[in-house]
Write a protein that holds these residues in place. Structure first.
Motif, PDB file in Angstrom:
ATOM      1  N   CYS A  51       0.851  -1.196   0.000  1.00  0.00           N
ATOM      2  CA  CYS A  51       0.000   0.000   0.000  1.00  0.00           C
ATOM      3  C   CYS A  51       0.887   1.247   0.000  1.00  0.00           C
ATOM      4  O   CYS A  51       1.796   1.359   0.827  1.00  0.00           O
ATOM      5  N   CYS A  54       0.800   5.374   3.145  1.00  0.00           N
ATOM      6  CA  CYS A  54       1.480   5.908   4.326  1.00  0.00           C
ATOM      7  C   CYS A  54       2.764   5.120   4.550  1.00  0.00           C
ATOM      8  O   CYS A  54       3.074   4.186   3.819  1.00  0.00           O
ATOM      9  N   GLY A  57       3.347   0.784   5.099  1.00  0.00           N
ATOM     10  CA  GLY A  57       3.670  -0.144   4.032  1.00  0.00           C
ATOM     11  C   GLY A  57       3.028  -1.500   4.167  1.00  0.00           C
ATOM     12  O   GLY A  57       3.681  -2.541   4.041  1.00  0.00           O
ATOM     13  N   CYS A  58       1.731  -1.520   4.395  1.00  0.00           N
ATOM     14  CA  CYS A  58       1.013  -2.785   4.532  1.00  0.00           C
ATOM     15  C   CYS A  58       1.057  -3.588   3.223  1.00  0.00           C
ATOM     16  O   CYS A  58       0.940  -3.028   2.138  1.00  0.00           O
ATOM     17  N   CYS A  91      -6.434  -0.353   5.658  1.00  0.00           N
ATOM     18  CA  CYS A  91      -7.349   0.743   5.957  1.00  0.00           C
ATOM     19  C   CYS A  91      -8.479   0.719   4.914  1.00  0.00           C
ATOM     20  O   CYS A  91      -8.273   0.267   3.788  1.00  0.00           O
TER      21      CYS A  91
HETATM   22  S1  SF4 Z   1      -1.819   1.712   7.495  1.00  0.00           S
HETATM   23 FE1  SF4 Z   1      -3.449   1.976   5.932  1.00  0.00          FE
HETATM   24  S2  SF4 Z   1      -2.691   3.620   4.594  1.00  0.00           S
HETATM   25 FE2  SF4 Z   1      -0.932   2.882   5.767  1.00  0.00          FE
HETATM   26  S3  SF4 Z   1       0.042   1.350   4.455  1.00  0.00           S
HETATM   27 FE3  SF4 Z   1      -1.403   0.247   5.819  1.00  0.00          FE
HETATM   28  S4  SF4 Z   1      -3.325   0.143   4.664  1.00  0.00           S
HETATM   29 FE4  SF4 Z   1      -2.029   1.697   3.659  1.00  0.00          FE
END
Ligand code: SF4
Length: 92
Positions: A51, A54, A57-58, A91
């Protein structure tokens, strides 16, 4: 099964979009949800990525389908359940 009037049943269906109301009635929807999920991503290509929104980095899994015109369509993105960072969650 709890005693419900027809009116109560309709209220539950309207409030929960059907799924929440049915589980209140005692039906186990886990298997049906799994079948529905399988239909949506059946025959798709699975790609792993991260991702970008942010610094966490999920890890995510993207399901895409190749169209007959050569384009590629993104059908679904899910959190990668094998990731120790987000354990399958993303998220909204
Ligand atoms: S916390 Fe949310 S926005 Fe941040 S990398 Fe993970 S999924 Fe994406």
């Amino acid at each position: 099964m709890p005693d419900l009037t027809r009116r109560d049943f309709l209220k539950l269906g309207a409030a929960g979009g059907g799924a929440a109301g049915l589980s209140v009635l005692g039906f186990d929807l886990a298997e049906a949800d799994q079948v529905k999920q399988n239909f949506r991503i059946a025959g798709t290509r699975e790609s792993h990525s991260v991702c970008p929104y942010c610094a966490v980095g999920c890890a995510l899994v993207a399901f895409t389908k190749d169209n007959s015109d050569g384009s590629r369509q993104l059908l679904q993105i899910e959190g990668n359940p094998d990731s120790p960072v987000n354990e399958g969650r993303l998220c909204p």
